[in-house]
Motif scaffolding. Structure first.
Motif, mmCIF file in Angstrom:
data_model
loop_
_atom_site.group_PDB
_atom_site.id
_atom_site.type_symbol
_atom_site.label_atom_id
_atom_site.label_comp_id
_atom_site.label_asym_id
_atom_site.label_seq_id
_atom_site.Cartn_x
_atom_site.Cartn_y
_atom_site.Cartn_z
ATOM 1 N N LEU A 192 5.061 8.387 14.274
ATOM 2 C CA LEU A 192 5.155 7.214 13.415
ATOM 3 C C LEU A 192 5.770 7.644 12.094
ATOM 4 O O LEU A 192 5.226 8.519 11.402
ATOM 5 C CB LEU A 192 3.780 6.601 13.175
ATOM 6 C CG LEU A 192 3.046 6.045 14.389
ATOM 7 C CD1 LEU A 192 1.739 5.381 13.958
ATOM 8 C CD2 LEU A 192 3.911 5.045 15.132
ATOM 9 N N LEU A 193 6.908 7.051 11.749
ATOM 10 C CA LEU A 193 7.588 7.346 10.493
ATOM 11 C C LEU A 193 7.097 6.370 9.428
ATOM 12 O O LEU A 193 7.312 5.157 9.530
ATOM 13 C CB LEU A 193 9.099 7.210 10.665
ATOM 14 C CG LEU A 193 9.759 8.076 11.750
ATOM 15 C CD1 LEU A 193 11.231 7.715 11.888
ATOM 16 C CD2 LEU A 193 9.602 9.555 11.416
ATOM 17 N N ALA A 198 -2.944 3.395 10.436
ATOM 18 C CA ALA A 198 -2.337 3.551 11.763
ATOM 19 C C ALA A 198 -3.096 4.590 12.579
ATOM 20 O O ALA A 198 -3.306 4.425 13.786
ATOM 21 C CB ALA A 198 -0.868 3.956 11.618
ATOM 22 N N GLY A 199 -3.523 5.676 11.925
ATOM 23 C CA GLY A 199 -4.304 6.689 12.621
ATOM 24 C C GLY A 199 -5.638 6.145 13.096
ATOM 25 O O GLY A 199 -6.114 6.507 14.179
ATOM 26 N N ALA A 200 -6.242 5.269 12.299
ATOM 27 C CA ALA A 200 -7.507 4.661 12.693
ATOM 28 C C ALA A 200 -7.328 3.775 13.922
ATOM 29 O O ALA A 200 -8.162 3.784 14.841
ATOM 30 C CB ALA A 200 -8.076 3.852 11.537
ATOM 31 N N VAL A 223 9.111 3.212 13.382
ATOM 32 C CA VAL A 223 9.065 3.141 11.924
ATOM 33 C C VAL A 223 7.960 2.169 11.529
ATOM 34 O O VAL A 223 7.858 1.069 12.070
ATOM 35 C CB VAL A 223 10.415 2.665 11.351
ATOM 36 C CG1 VAL A 223 10.323 2.466 9.840
ATOM 37 C CG2 VAL A 223 11.513 3.666 11.691
ATOM 38 N N LEU A 224 7.120 2.577 10.586
ATOM 39 C CA LEU A 224 6.044 1.718 10.094
ATOM 40 C C LEU A 224 6.166 1.628 8.577
ATOM 41 O O LEU A 224 5.926 2.598 7.858
ATOM 42 C CB LEU A 224 4.682 2.274 10.495
ATOM 43 C CG LEU A 224 3.468 1.421 10.101
ATOM 44 C CD1 LEU A 224 3.555 0.037 10.732
ATOM 45 C CD2 LEU A 224 2.172 2.114 10.502
ATOM 46 N N SER A 225 6.533 0.440 8.088
ATOM 47 C CA SER A 225 6.709 0.222 6.660
ATOM 48 C C SER A 225 5.367 -0.066 5.996
ATOM 49 O O SER A 225 4.431 -0.568 6.627
ATOM 50 C CB SER A 225 7.669 -0.949 6.430
ATOM 51 O OG SER A 225 7.852 -1.186 5.040
ATOM 52 N N THR A 226 5.285 0.217 4.712
ATOM 53 C CA THR A 226 4.037 0.005 3.972
ATOM 54 C C THR A 226 3.654 -1.468 3.883
ATOM 55 O O THR A 226 2.478 -1.790 3.695
ATOM 56 C CB THR A 226 4.141 0.570 2.551
ATOM 57 O OG1 THR A 226 5.238 -0.063 1.868
ATOM 58 C CG2 THR A 226 4.384 2.069 2.580
ATOM 59 N N ARG A 242 0.839 -1.204 0.000
ATOM 60 C CA ARG A 242 0.000 0.000 0.000
ATOM 61 C C ARG A 242 0.872 1.252 0.000
ATOM 62 O O ARG A 242 2.078 1.196 0.274
ATOM 63 C CB ARG A 242 -0.926 0.013 1.221
ATOM 64 C CG ARG A 242 -0.201 -0.077 2.552
ATOM 65 C CD ARG A 242 -1.175 -0.122 3.728
ATOM 66 N NE ARG A 242 -1.984 -1.334 3.737
ATOM 67 C CZ ARG A 242 -1.643 -2.431 4.424
ATOM 68 N NH1 ARG A 242 -0.521 -2.478 5.144
ATOM 69 N NH2 ARG A 242 -2.424 -3.484 4.407
ATOM 70 N N PHE A 243 0.247 2.383 -0.313
ATOM 71 C CA PHE A 243 0.935 3.668 -0.235
ATOM 72 C C PHE A 243 1.225 4.017 1.226
ATOM 73 O O PHE A 243 0.538 3.558 2.133
ATOM 74 C CB PHE A 243 0.084 4.779 -0.852
ATOM 75 C CG PHE A 243 0.161 4.888 -2.347
ATOM 76 C CD1 PHE A 243 0.752 3.900 -3.116
ATOM 77 C CD2 PHE A 243 -0.367 6.003 -2.998
ATOM 78 C CE1 PHE A 243 0.830 4.007 -4.499
ATOM 79 C CE2 PHE A 243 -0.304 6.124 -4.370
ATOM 80 C CZ PHE A 243 0.299 5.130 -5.123
ATOM 81 N N LYS A 244 2.219 4.865 1.429
ATOM 82 C CA LYS A 244 2.492 5.351 2.785
ATOM 83 C C LYS A 244 1.285 6.112 3.338
ATOM 84 O O LYS A 244 0.986 6.025 4.539
ATOM 85 C CB LYS A 244 3.731 6.268 2.774
ATOM 86 C CG LYS A 244 5.029 5.531 2.509
ATOM 87 C CD LYS A 244 6.241 6.411 2.752
ATOM 88 C CE LYS A 244 6.429 7.412 1.647
ATOM 89 N NZ LYS A 244 7.704 8.179 1.834
ATOM 90 N N SER A 245 0.576 6.827 2.484
ATOM 91 C CA SER A 245 -0.608 7.564 2.910
ATOM 92 C C SER A 245 -1.682 6.621 3.435
ATOM 93 O O SER A 245 -2.341 6.918 4.444
ATOM 94 C CB SER A 245 -1.149 8.396 1.748
ATOM 95 O OG SER A 245 -1.330 7.580 0.588
ATOM 96 N N VAL A 246 -1.882 5.488 2.775
ATOM 97 C CA VAL A 246 -2.885 4.525 3.223
ATOM 98 C C VAL A 246 -2.461 3.885 4.543
ATOM 99 O O VAL A 246 -3.282 3.713 5.456
ATOM 100 C CB VAL A 246 -3.116 3.444 2.149
ATOM 101 C CG1 VAL A 246 -4.085 2.376 2.645
ATOM 102 C CG2 VAL A 246 -3.637 4.071 0.869
#
Length: 304
Positions: free
Chosen positions: A221-222, A118-120, A282-285, A109-113
């Motif tokens: 969160l990166l 993660a925000g949810a 760090v949170l990878s896609t 997925r995209f970093k935006s998704v």
């Protein structure tokens, strides 16, 4: 027969998928039990205003002058305020980085998704903890999502994340502006979650973070993509609507430049932010969207 995936899968978040993440947050642990059962407000482990004295600290802008600790102020020569353990609703504020670099991804997925997901999870966890929820991004035109409790507050935040991360907003003013807005929304004892690209964090003056960490439980969160952290040693073509570029990443100088551009900001944030009292992960896609969640609610490092 293979199942066809939706064309937007991993490219733009949907409200349905963010609502579906509720089980990940709620399944981690039981809601804290307040004096009146699970549905009551929990006794906050943070320091807030209430009836039972907890400690004193230096006065900060926004503190209630009625709670000034006059004895400690007189002894130290600096204004101090009393803090109290209270049964109250805490504020969890989610700050969304909407820089163009967030709308990219090569795995899953995209970093935006991933940021929206993660925000949810953070929103659902805050709801479970009895917090009020708010959210904002770097914009001079769009007002923050105002604080609200319960499912209604969570759904407002989720709806905003879907809108913000569907495509790059035309009026993005940067993470620095978002943090300016956050400073006006937050109150002592709040919880702050920042979803950001490492390059956006690199542009923030380091001296700004201790002020957040001193008064709020702060998590950054990166959002990263595997290609950014570990590119192949080969020639990679990149195309935009205007032109096509090919990078020879088998070349040592090119790999060094790549490292400075992408890996450097990640390593710098991992080293600098904890020293300033900020929890950073760090949170990878291609990682599970709740991979960062194990640190939720843990004691924060002291500000250096």
């Amino acid at each position: 027969m293979p199942i066809a995936m939706p064309p937007q899968e991993g490219i733009a978040p949907t409200l349905q998928e963010l609502v579906g993440l509720r089980a990940l947050a709620l399944g981690r642990r039981e809601a804290r039990r307040g004096r009146h059962g699970v549905s009551g407000h929990a006794l906050s482990p943070l320091r807030g205003r209430g009836m039972e004295y907890a400690e004193s600290r230096e006065y900060a802008i926004g503190d209630d002058a009625r709670h000034i600790d006059w004895r400690l102020t007189a002894r130290s020569g600096r204004p101090h305020t009393k803090l109290f353990q209270a049964e109250r609703e805490r504020l969890t504020l989610i700050v969304a980085d909407t820089a163009p670099t967030m709308y990219f991804g090569t795995r899953v997925r995209f970093k935006s998704v991933q940021a929206a997901r993660a925000g949810a999870i953070a929103a659902w966890a805050a709801l479970r903890d009895g917090d009020r929820l708010a959210a904002l991004r770097g914009s001079q035109r769009e007002a923050p999502i105002p604080p609200a409790g319960g499912p209604r507050g969570a759904l407002r935040v989720l709806d905003a994340l879907v809108r913000w991360y569907a495509k790059p907003p035309e009026d993005d003013a940067g993470l620095s502006v978002a943090l300016d807005h956050a400073a006006r929304v937050l109150r002592p004892g709040s919880r702050l979650v920042v979803l950001a690209d490492p390059s956006s964090i690199a542009a923030i003056e380091p001296h700004r973070w201790p002020a957040f960490a001193l008064h709020h439980d702060t998590t950054v969160l990166l959002l990263v993509d595997p290609l950014e952290r570990d590119p192949p040693k080969a020639a990679l073509p990149f195309a935009t609507s205007e032109h096509r570029v090919e990078l020879d990443l088998a070349s040592a100088p090119q790999r060094q430049r790549w490292r400075q551009e992408f890996t450097g900001p990640i390593e710098a944030a991992l080293q600098a932010l904890p020293a300033r009292g900020v929890r950073v992960q760090v949170l990878s896609t291609d990682a599970p969207s709740d991979a960062w969640f194990a640190g939720w609610g843990r004691p924060q490092a002291s500000v250096a």
